[in-house]
Design a protein around this motif. Structure first.
Motif, PDB file in Angstrom:
ATOM      1  N   UNK A  21       0.650  -1.179   0.054  1.00  0.00           N
ATOM      2  CA  UNK A  21      -0.081  -0.112   0.193  1.00  0.00           C
ATOM      3  C   UNK A  21       0.932   1.274  -0.069  1.00  0.00           C
ATOM      4  N   UNK A  22       1.707   1.277   0.820  1.00  0.00           N
ATOM      5  CA  UNK A  22       2.478   2.586   0.851  1.00  0.00           C
ATOM      6  C   UNK A  22       3.382   2.600  -0.479  1.00  0.00           C
ATOM      7  N   UNK A  23       3.867   1.565  -0.860  1.00  0.00           N
ATOM      8  CA  UNK A  23       4.693   1.834  -2.019  1.00  0.00           C
ATOM      9  C   UNK A  23       4.062   2.240  -3.277  1.00  0.00           C
ATOM     10  N   UNK A 181       2.681  -5.967  -8.516  1.00  0.00           N
ATOM     11  CA  UNK A 181       3.650  -5.303  -7.654  1.00  0.00           C
ATOM     12  C   UNK A 181       3.348  -3.812  -7.633  1.00  0.00           C
ATOM     13  N   UNK A 182       3.921  -3.108  -6.686  1.00  0.00           N
ATOM     14  CA  UNK A 182       3.421  -1.650  -6.500  1.00  0.00           C
ATOM     15  C   UNK A 182       3.401  -0.878  -7.685  1.00  0.00           C
ATOM     16  N   UNK A 183       4.405  -1.007  -8.543  1.00  0.00           N
ATOM     17  CA  UNK A 183       4.704   0.034  -9.482  1.00  0.00           C
ATOM     18  C   UNK A 183       3.749  -0.291 -10.539  1.00  0.00           C
ATOM     19  N   UNK A 184       3.492  -1.541 -10.937  1.00  0.00           N
ATOM     20  CA  UNK A 184       2.652  -1.887 -11.884  1.00  0.00           C
ATOM     21  C   UNK A 184       0.908  -1.448 -11.259  1.00  0.00           C
ATOM     22  N   UNK A 185       0.717  -1.584 -10.027  1.00  0.00           N
ATOM     23  CA  UNK A 185      -0.378  -1.325  -9.286  1.00  0.00           C
ATOM     24  C   UNK A 185      -0.598   0.177  -9.298  1.00  0.00           C
ATOM     25  N   UNK A 186       0.126   0.790  -9.236  1.00  0.00           N
ATOM     26  CA  UNK A 186       0.179   2.360  -9.274  1.00  0.00           C
ATOM     27  C   UNK A 186      -0.204   2.685 -10.685  1.00  0.00           C
ATOM     28  N   UNK A 187       0.393   2.350 -11.495  1.00  0.00           N
ATOM     29  CA  UNK A 187       0.258   2.774 -12.857  1.00  0.00           C
ATOM     30  C   UNK A 187      -1.184   2.640 -13.286  1.00  0.00           C
ATOM     31  N   UNK A 188      -1.468   1.637 -12.866  1.00  0.00           N
ATOM     32  CA  UNK A 188      -3.173   1.175 -13.140  1.00  0.00           C
ATOM     33  C   UNK A 188      -4.204   1.820 -12.302  1.00  0.00           C
ATOM     34  N   UNK A 189      -3.631   2.582 -11.228  1.00  0.00           N
ATOM     35  CA  UNK A 189      -4.735   3.271 -10.270  1.00  0.00           C
ATOM     36  C   UNK A 189      -4.400   4.932 -10.888  1.00  0.00           C
ATOM     37  N   UNK A 190      -3.010   5.219 -11.449  1.00  0.00           N
ATOM     38  CA  UNK A 190      -2.873   6.449 -12.014  1.00  0.00           C
ATOM     39  C   UNK A 190      -3.907   6.662 -13.269  1.00  0.00           C
ATOM     40  N   UNK A 191      -3.532   5.571 -14.004  1.00  0.00           N
ATOM     41  CA  UNK A 191      -4.750   5.657 -15.425  1.00  0.00           C
ATOM     42  C   UNK A 191      -6.029   5.847 -15.102  1.00  0.00           C
ATOM     43  N   UNK A 192      -6.262   5.373 -13.925  1.00  0.00           N
ATOM     44  CA  UNK A 192      -7.821   5.257 -13.457  1.00  0.00           C
ATOM     45  C   UNK A 192      -8.027   6.807 -12.910  1.00  0.00           C
ATOM     46  N   UNK A 193      -7.364   7.354 -12.368  1.00  0.00           N
ATOM     47  CA  UNK A 193      -7.431   8.792 -11.809  1.00  0.00           C
ATOM     48  C   UNK A 193      -7.498   9.701 -13.138  1.00  0.00           C
TER      49      UNK A 193
END
Length: 283
Positions: A21-23, A181-193
């Protein structure tokens, strides 16, 4: 009384959001910082690595385990003394203890980063704390006092015995990430934002955010997260979550809170750092 105090100290050492979560929050923030902000943060952290924020995002959790870092444990949460699920509220004067809380920590470490006279080592710690505590503030049970933030509410998740706080830190996040992993998860959430997925309107996520009143800004985010304790985390009461396995219907009912709070935390962290170093929230 000594036994109770010892138990309290131990359970409050549970990691907030967990490593994933933090990463993830930090990686999202890295997508939103301006070039000038990125340079400033990298200088402070003395890092040119691609994961310059993500790789320090859990430092604050490790630090409080050290002999010299125990003092920082209360800074990971603000204990709302409310009455969920009947009523949720968080009040700075009532809920931020004498040893400090997440809100006072964000105020303090923001002021250090804004002060050109702060020593480099002090700024480095302030940056690592800010990256972590803005994440903490968005986990609903870090804005709640009931049963030590849910740490003493025993639950079952995917067949394992654990506690409610822990599943909001870790298991719900990991199930939502589904192996990313955190980087991939973040990329997908950023795209959703950026796409406005799930009905998100990120243009409203910075309403009230201002360096002119850092406490009010952090309290706005704390109020938002705390409200989820009534609407989602404990909507049916403590007894309900202590029954059955929460990896099924409970996860399906509440995973969207995890998703939006991770997204908001990363988006806001990036914007907050932009405000500090450029005066503008956008990248």
């Amino acid at each position: 009384m000594l036994v109770v105090a010892a138990i309290f100290g131990l359970v409050r050492l549970a990691d907030a959001w967990g490593t994933l979560g933090h990463e993830t929050v930090a990686w999202i923030a890295q997508s939103y910082v301006s070039p000038a902000t990125k340079e400033a943060v990298q200088v402070i952290l003395d890092s040119s690595q691609s994961d310059y924020m993500a790789n320090v995002s859990t430092w604050a959790d490790s630090y409080r385990y050290t002999d010299g870092g125990g003092w920082s444990a209360p800074l990971h949460y603000i204990d709302a003394n409310d009455n969920p699920p009947e009523s949720c509220s968080v009040d700075f004067n009532r809920d931020c203890g004498d040893e400090g809380c997440s809100v006072s920590a964000i105020v303090n470490y923001t002021s250090i980063l804004l002060d050109d006279e702060s020593k480099a080592s002090v700024k480095r710690d302030a940056m690592r704390f800010i990256i972590h505590f803005i994440g903490d503030l968005h986990q609903p049970l870090h804005d709640e006092a009931i049963d030590v933030g849910g740490n003493t509410i025993n639950v079952t998740y995917d067949g394992d015995d654990t506690n409610l706080h822990h599943i909001w830190d870790t298991e719900l996040v990991e199930q939502l990430a589904d192996g990313q992993d955190a980087e991939e998860f973040a990329k997908n959430l950023t795209a959703a934002i950026r796409a406005g997925a799930y009905g998100w309107d990120s243009s409203t996520w910075l309403t009230g955010a201002s360096l002119n009143d850092t406490k009010a800004s952090a309290m706005t985010w704390a109020h938002e997260a705390n409200a989820y304790v009534c609407s989602d985390v404990l909507a049916a009461g403590v007894d309900a979550v202590e029954e059955g396995d929460l990896s099924g219907s409970y996860y399906k009912a509440h995973f969207d809170v995890v998703r939006v709070q991770l997204a908001r935390a990363g988006f806001r962290l990036g914007a907050w750092l932009n405000l500090i170093y450029t005066g503008q929230a956008g990248d």
